[in-house]
Design a protein around this motif. Structure first.
Motif: not given
Length: 473
Positions: A324-329
């Motif tokens: 997964x990837x996100x701006x929160x990681x």
């Protein structure tokens, strides 16, 4: 953000510690003094301030104090051993450590009460969006703890995504049921402030004390790992506790069996949300309000807003590696470029080491850990699947399954089981028959050992490494 909330809601309670209360205005003023203290001690933007503290007012005060002058806060779990603490202190290059006692490897240690000696107006040196703000150390279940580093932008993304998921939540109350070094607190600090939440601190979590605080402090939202919820329902005081204040329950941090989720929903009588994430991801998937019993009990929900999820190289059964990837990681591991490159691929996806598949409704279903899977006679066995079956037995409270070496099969399964009622435990034969009737014979554990308790990690997860040592006996 803290300054704005302190100005608009100065008397709102932010934290409760036994009989003491810390308002948002108190928190803002105390963190100003802590910021001045750190600055006068020589800390500058980008420097690391480490916190080796039990849950207490000093932790959020120091955390926000460091943030106000652009420093990076590294939380050290009080349950870590001396060598783990020293590795974190030296590896993070902390310029100061806030602690009540001696800290191995530290150049300078200050007591929490010293933070109050700073001036009321600290320098304005808060970080830019891409500056690091927090280092959250992993629990070390797969090796030495690594420091997941979150920037100001990462923490704000957590706040934004949490707000989009549950926009009506405001002025909630909850227990700090895990150490404050956990990503559930370190990465959600902005959400805590934005929602004007009240957090009741627990220096040492026990099921009995949690039940007592839920009743006396009228806790509205309970969050924890599955083991904690299971232990609360097992406690003799559960049936006598007034839990009418509880509005919802959030489960995360470790896989929960479908039977446990159903039991929690039925016993507490409130909505249950199941989440999946990791220290490095901060957040990933969640079930939603209105989801069916099956979805909540058998999946970990759909990707949260702004989260991209993939299942790589699925086998014939659809099970593959979850990424997964996100701006929160996290941005990466602190001072460890090699580990960062191994964990985050060129496309920016983090590899948490979990196996799973996505069902027809878009929900993620976990099948286990890549490192926990064992091969019995040429067949892949996922411990979480076996654990879920064993947890369905009415006499089983906790369970852990591992693979152990076998001269003929290569590996065989061994299950460790804790009974709901020690006076009436299930027999080994009973459990073997129960499992054999529900899953393929090669998945059924070859050995089942009854235990009074299971070893737990510092985050209340079953300690598989400790079980592996036991499993060789």
């Amino acid at each position: 953000m803290l300054r704005r909330v302190a100005a608009s809601s100065p008397d709102e309670i932010a934290f409760v510690d036994d009989a003491s209360r810390l308002t948002y205005a108190d928190w803002d003023r105390a963190s100003d003094r802590a910021a001045s203290f750190f600055w006068n001690a020589g800390a500058r933007p980008g420097d690391v301030v480490a916190l080796l503290l039990p849950p207490s007012f000093a932790y959020p005060v120091a955390y926000l104090g460091a943030a106000k002058i652009g420093c990076v806060t590294a939380g050290i779990n009080p349950r870590f051993g001396p060598s783990e603490v020293e590795n974190i202190v030296t590896g993070s290059r902390a310029v100061v450590v806030v602690s009540d006692g001696d800290v191995p490897g530290a150049d300078r240690v200050v007591a929490p009460e010293e933070l109050a000696s700073g001036e009321d107006e600290p320098p304005d040196a808060s970080g830019a969006p891409e500056d690091p703000l927090a280092i959250v150390y992993t629990s070390g279940t797969t090796g030495s703890p690594k420091g997941a580093t979150f920037t100001v932008a990462n923490i704000d993304a957590v706040r934004r995504i949490e707000g989009a998921l549950e926009p009506t939540l405001d002025r909630t109350s909850g227990l700090q049921a895990t150490p404050m070094t956990h990503m559930g607190y370190m990465t959600k600090i902005a959400s805590h402030i934005a929602r004007r939440s009240k957090t009741v601190l627990m220096e040492r979590w026990t099921a009995r004390s949690a039940l007592e605080l839920i009743e006396t402090e009228r806790i509205t939202h309970i969050g924890g790992v599955p083991t904690q919820l299971a232990l609360m329902m097992m406690d003799p005081a559960f049936g006598r506790s007034d839990l009418s204040c509880v509005r919802s329950i959030l489960i995360g941090g470790a896989p929960a069996s479908p039977d446990l989720v159903r039991q929690i929903r039925e016993t507490f009588g409130v909505p249950v949300q199941v989440r999946y994430s990791s220290t490095e991801l901060a957040l990933c998937t969640a079930t939603r309000a209105g989801d069916s019993d099956r979805t909540v009990a058998e999946t970990v929900g759909r990707p949260l807003p702004e989260v991209e999820l993939r299942v790589l190289q699925p086998k014939s059964d659809g099970i593959g590696e979850v990424v997964a990837r996100s701006p929160a990681m996290m941005r990466g591991y602190w001072n460890d470029q090699l580990a960062t490159r191994e964990a985050i691929d060129p496309e920016g996806f983090f590899h948490p080491g979990d196996l799973g598949f996505v069902d027809d409704e878009g929900n993620l279903c976990l099948a286990g850990r890549t490192k926990e899977m064992y091969i019995r006679g040429g067949y892949n066995v996922y411990p979480v699947e076996v654990e879920n079956v064993l947890r369905e037995h009415p006499k089983v409270a906790l369970v852990g399954v591992i693979g152990v070496p076998d001269p003929v099969l290569g590996e065989r399964g061994k299950a460790f089981v804790v009974a709901n009622d020690p006076a009436d435990p299930p027999s080994v034969e009973e459990l073997k028959a129960f499992v054999a009737a529900r899953i393929a014979d090669y998945k059924a554990p070859d050995v089942i050992a009854l235990r009074a308790e299971l070893p737990l990690t510092s985050m209340f997860k079953v300690d598989k490494a400790a079980l592996e040592t036991d499993g060789m006996d």
